[in-house]
Design a protein around this motif. Structure first.
Motif, PDB file in Angstrom:
ATOM      1  N   VAL A  32       0.821  -1.149  -0.025  1.00  0.00           N
ATOM      2  CA  VAL A  32       0.149   0.074  -0.044  1.00  0.00           C
ATOM      3  C   VAL A  32       0.871   1.096   0.136  1.00  0.00           C
ATOM      4  N   VAL A  33       0.338   2.288  -0.666  1.00  0.00           N
ATOM      5  CA  VAL A  33       1.340   3.517  -1.047  1.00  0.00           C
ATOM      6  C   VAL A  33       0.350   4.745  -0.451  1.00  0.00           C
ATOM      7  N   ALA A  34       0.483   5.473   0.292  1.00  0.00           N
ATOM      8  CA  ALA A  34      -0.376   6.484   0.631  1.00  0.00           C
ATOM      9  C   ALA A  34       0.567   7.783   0.626  1.00  0.00           C
ATOM     10  N   VAL A  35       0.237   8.881  -0.184  1.00  0.00           N
ATOM     11  CA  VAL A  35       0.912   9.934  -0.288  1.00  0.00           C
ATOM     12  C   VAL A  35      -0.066  11.277   0.154  1.00  0.00           C
ATOM     13  N   TRP A  36       0.311  12.152   0.859  1.00  0.00           N
ATOM     14  CA  TRP A  36      -0.367  13.223   1.191  1.00  0.00           C
ATOM     15  C   TRP A  36       0.458  14.723   1.345  1.00  0.00           C
ATOM     16  N   GLU A  37      -0.029  15.556   1.019  1.00  0.00           N
ATOM     17  CA  GLU A  37       0.344  16.811   1.385  1.00  0.00           C
ATOM     18  C   GLU A  37       0.362  17.262   3.014  1.00  0.00           C
ATOM     19  N   THR A  38       1.234  17.844   3.390  1.00  0.00           N
ATOM     20  CA  THR A  38       1.568  18.320   4.876  1.00  0.00           C
ATOM     21  C   THR A  38       2.029  19.735   4.882  1.00  0.00           C
ATOM     22  N   ASP A  39       2.121  20.222   6.097  1.00  0.00           N
ATOM     23  CA  ASP A  39       2.517  21.563   6.201  1.00  0.00           C
ATOM     24  C   ASP A  39       4.203  21.907   5.579  1.00  0.00           C
ATOM     25  N   PRO A  40       4.292  22.735   4.625  1.00  0.00           N
ATOM     26  CA  PRO A  40       5.759  23.116   4.171  1.00  0.00           C
ATOM     27  C   PRO A  40       6.744  23.259   5.236  1.00  0.00           C
ATOM     28  N   ASP A  41       6.418  23.798   6.448  1.00  0.00           N
ATOM     29  CA  ASP A  41       7.480  24.195   7.568  1.00  0.00           C
ATOM     30  C   ASP A  41       7.780  22.873   8.157  1.00  0.00           C
ATOM     31  N   VAL A  42       6.958  21.829   8.247  1.00  0.00           N
ATOM     32  CA  VAL A  42       7.218  20.450   8.636  1.00  0.00           C
ATOM     33  C   VAL A  42       8.446  19.797   8.073  1.00  0.00           C
ATOM     34  N   VAL A  43       8.003  19.894   6.803  1.00  0.00           N
ATOM     35  CA  VAL A  43       8.941  18.935   5.797  1.00  0.00           C
ATOM     36  C   VAL A  43      10.518  19.976   5.988  1.00  0.00           C
ATOM     37  N   ALA A  44      10.443  20.965   6.054  1.00  0.00           N
ATOM     38  CA  ALA A  44      11.599  21.965   6.019  1.00  0.00           C
ATOM     39  C   ALA A  44      12.451  21.529   7.219  1.00  0.00           C
ATOM     40  N   ALA A  45      11.759  21.208   8.340  1.00  0.00           N
ATOM     41  CA  ALA A  45      12.103  21.293   9.767  1.00  0.00           C
ATOM     42  C   ALA A  45      12.907  19.724   9.804  1.00  0.00           C
ATOM     43  N   VAL A  46      12.524  18.790   9.039  1.00  0.00           N
ATOM     44  CA  VAL A  46      13.069  17.450   9.119  1.00  0.00           C
ATOM     45  C   VAL A  46      14.227  17.054   8.281  1.00  0.00           C
ATOM     46  N   LEU A  47      14.432  18.075   7.264  1.00  0.00           N
ATOM     47  CA  LEU A  47      15.585  17.625   6.210  1.00  0.00           C
ATOM     48  C   LEU A  47      16.714  18.339   6.905  1.00  0.00           C
TER      49      LEU A  47
END
Length: 265
Positions: A32-47
């Motif tokens: 199963v593959v699930a892809v979703w949009e999240t908050d941009p600042d959250v993605v930036a914070a974990v990279l």
């Protein structure tokens, strides 16, 4: 003398092992593959640098049963979209696996953030449930029903980004500058179906993917696929810049920062 199994292997044995591993048949998985949009600042914070956010702030959860010869494997990952220079890809935060054998190669060779966990993919007619769990918490769960078949896509090439490193023996930083790895996967799909359903993220102090909220579901599918992969070390990265993200790899960050016990030789 009887053979000592911890003793050195012969050159012929080493060559035979390499030849066997280089001629593996296609290994198919149902996932199963699930892809979703999240908050941009959250993605930036974990990279960790030098990774940058991709154009869209996406999260991808893969939850699969792998038909390995001799024993089935549950394999999963939760990753965020990222880019490195001109390369678009995914940065996995956690990769639960159900067997120790699946951990060692990926962690030691590629730097994958693999951990032992529980991976479930169940299908009853059209109804599908899949989950990733560790420490008794199903921190990602997908529930849905198949509503239609999808066209089988052609072969695709996908890239994951990993950081390969070793914590220092004295508990201070790393043994050497970490390495950024591009892991390229060639994927073939033989069956793909669309799901109508939802993604549930549960709070876990060990796997805090609940910090990546589902703002809009982009893709929800179940399919059968096979992949191969090749890794490439692309550059050394700043140890100081990566150090604040070291806790992503461990359930207990003190495992990475502790020095040797007092009085040890």
């Amino acid at each position: 003398m009887a053979r000592v199994r911890y003793g050195a292997r012969t050159e012929a044995e080493i060559a035979a092992s390499r030849e066997k591993s280089s001629n593996l048949p296609d290994i198919w998985s149902t996932g199963v593959v699930a892809v979703w949009e999240t908050d941009p600042d959250v993605v930036a914070a974990v990279l960790p640098p030098p990774l940058k956010p991709a154009e869209r702030p996406l999260v991808r959860a893969n939850i699969s049963k792998v038909d390995l010869p001799g024993y089935p494997l549950g394999a999963g990952s939760v990753a965020v979209s990222a880019r490195h220079g001109g390369v678009e890809g995914w940065y996995p935060l956690v990769m639960p696996m159900t067997h120790e054998r699946a951990l060692t190669g990926g962690r030691e060779v590629f730097g994958e953030p693999k951990k032992l966990g529980e991976v479930t993919v169940e299908r009853d007619g059209l109804v599908v449930r899949a989950s990733l769990a560790r420490h008794g918490i199903a921190f990602v769960e997908v529930r849905g029903a198949v509503d239609r078949a999808l066209p089988v896509p052609g072969p695709a090439r996908k890239t994951d980004f990993y950081f390969k490193f070793l914590p220092a023996v004295d508990g201070s930083g790393f043994e050497d500058d970490p390495v950024l790895v591009h892991c390229t996967r060639n994927e073939k799909v033989r069956k793909l179906e669309h799901l109508t359903g939802d993604v549930i993220l549960r709070e876990s102090m060990f796997d805090p993917v609940a910090d990546l909220p589902v703002r809009r579901l982009v893709e929800l599918t179940i399919g059968e696929k096979t992949t191969d992969q090749q890794g490439r070390a692309v550059e050394r990265v700043s140890a100081q810049a990566l150090l604040p993200y070291l806790h992503q790899r461990y359930d207990d960050p003190q495992q990475a920062f502790d020095g040797p016990p007092e009085g040890s030789a």
